[in-house]
Design an enzyme around this catalytic site. Structure first.
Site, PDB file in Angstrom:
ATOM      1  N   HIS A 189      -6.966  45.906  19.447  1.00 15.18           N
ATOM      2  CA  HIS A 189      -7.828  45.531  18.329  1.00 15.18           C
ATOM      3  C   HIS A 189      -8.139  44.037  18.303  1.00 15.18           C
ATOM      4  O   HIS A 189      -9.082  43.611  17.648  1.00 15.18           O
ATOM      5  CB  HIS A 189      -7.230  45.993  16.989  1.00 15.18           C
ATOM      6  N   ASP A 234      -2.943  50.766  21.187  1.00 19.00           N
ATOM      7  CA  ASP A 234      -3.307  49.424  20.706  1.00 19.00           C
ATOM      8  C   ASP A 234      -2.830  48.333  21.661  1.00 19.00           C
ATOM      9  O   ASP A 234      -2.346  47.284  21.246  1.00 19.00           O
ATOM     10  CB  ASP A 234      -2.761  49.169  19.303  1.00 19.00           C
ATOM     11  N   SER A 259      -1.195  39.258  15.639  1.00 15.76           N
ATOM     12  CA  SER A 259      -1.385  40.460  16.445  1.00 15.76           C
ATOM     13  C   SER A 259      -1.416  40.137  17.934  1.00 15.76           C
ATOM     14  O   SER A 259      -2.151  39.251  18.375  1.00 15.76           O
ATOM     15  CB  SER A 259      -2.685  41.156  16.058  1.00 15.76           C
TER      16      SER A 259
END
Length: 373
Positions: free
Chosen positions: A104, A134, A218
């Site tokens: 992402h 992911d 992230s």
């Protein structure tokens, strides 16, 4: 006794008293002088020490071990900065390196820039990524001295164990930010909505920690106090009523996925070849609108079947409701995808469908594709 004798006696007593008081005064003064001399001697020998300690902890050593292996990621779309995240240097071969980050983070990027801990940067190319895990793998070439992180074992994490999250929350300007927390579990299941339609369609197995994980973290590193990579920070619960619930992808699963992407550029996912809906998510009005006629209250309604697909070859028809997949009960589309992706392309599975109120058992050999099926 005569007055004269009394006078002599009193005079003698006064003299004796004066002599006694002088002796006492001399003794007292001498004692005070001795005490003063003793105190002066003691003060002369007393040393005041200012102790300053440079305290080192396991956390300090862990951060020192990984700080140069955690990088910032900047993504561009149409030459404009579109977002940022973090990454981890996974492997170094001379002046080439592989970088792990989240799918992402780089999704939709036309250009990806990696920013090293010393502030220098290099353009990276996308080797491959996977929405369901992911995970994304980048590759770059740079003259910067690069250091691969030491990979640990996420299965060894215990509840209460201290971990550190290292990354670039809120942008590259905060690169190298470290937060500390503890592990709640190394195998929490979290439901997520991958396509943004408001319906949870996938379930991820993650490490839960209360180490602060913020936007920009992230793709960064979750490390133990030995300085070993045990997870890739991925997401947090953003509800205003919740604090201290962050999640990271277990490194054991990440490495399996990354090695597959490194070898083939993708993660091979099995495909059935249908589009479906969870019966339980549909209202009575929607059932009538879509002309869904079934006695099943749970399962996946087959809205369409792709020509030449595994489903078509296996006998699955539009209007069927999938209730079981290779022995696993199917109640929602999410449970169907989880059961499907537990298999490999080429596997033959038993699929049970409700067709017009009757149960039909079919044998289906799964196909392969890298994207969602």
């Amino acid at each position: 006794m005569t007055n004269k004798n009394i006078f002599k006696y009193l005079l003698a007593m006064i003299v004796i008293a004066l002599i006694a008081s002088n002796i006492y005064l001399f003794t007292t003064v001498k004692s005070l002088q001795n005490n003063k001399n003793n105190n002066n001697t003691q003060n002369t020998n007393t040393t005041v020490q200012n102790v300053v300690s440079d305290i080192k902890t396991n956390a300090v050593d862990a951060v020192e071990a990984v700080k140069d292996s955690v990088v910032g990621i900047q993504v561009y779309s149409n030459s404009q900065l579109a977002g940022s995240g973090s990454g981890v240097i996974y492997e170094v071969n001379g002046n080439e390196a592989y970088i792990i980050t989240n799918h992402h983070v780089i999704s939709g990027a036309s250009q990806i820039e990696v920013v090293f801990s010393n502030g220098e940067s290099a353009e990276a190319t996308l080797v491959g990524s996977d929405q369901y895990s992911d995970i994304a793998l980048l590759k770059l070439t740079s003259d910067v001295e690069m250091k691969a992180i030491k990979v640990g074992d996420s299965s060894l994490l215990d509840p209460g164990e201290t971990v550190l999250a290292v990354g670039s929350p809120l942008g590259i300007q905060y690169s190298g930010t470290v937060t500390q927390g503890v592990v709640s579990t190394n195998s929490r299941s979290v439901s997520v909505d991958l396509n943004g339609d408001g319906v949870e369609d996938w379930e991820m197995s993650v490490i839960q920690t209360d180490a602060a994980i913020n936007p920009g973290n992230s793709g960064g590193a979750l490390v133990n106090l030995a300085g070993e990579l045990v997870g890739i920070t991925s997401m947090k619960l953003s509800d205003t009523s919740v604090e201290g619930m962050g999640f990271a992808l277990p490194i054991n699963q990440v490495i399996q996925d990354i090695e597959q992407i490194k070898a083939t550029g993708k993660i091979a996912r099995p495909v059935l070849g249908i589009s479906g809906l969870s019966i339980s998510d549909l209202t009575s009005y929607e059932l009538r609108m879509y002309k869904i006629n079934t006695t099943a209250s749970d399962g996946v309604y087959v809205a369409s079947v792709s020509d030449g697909s595994a489903a078509s070859k296996g006998g699955i028809q539009t209007g069927d409701v999938i209730t079981s997949f290779d022995g696993q009960e199917i109640t929602t589309y999410k449970s169907f995808v989880k059961a499907l992706y537990a298999k490999q392309p080429g596997d033959t599975v038993e699929v049970i469908v409700n067709r017009g109120g009757k149960s039909v058992t079919l044998s289906v050999t799964l196909g392969e594709q890298s994207e969602r099926s």
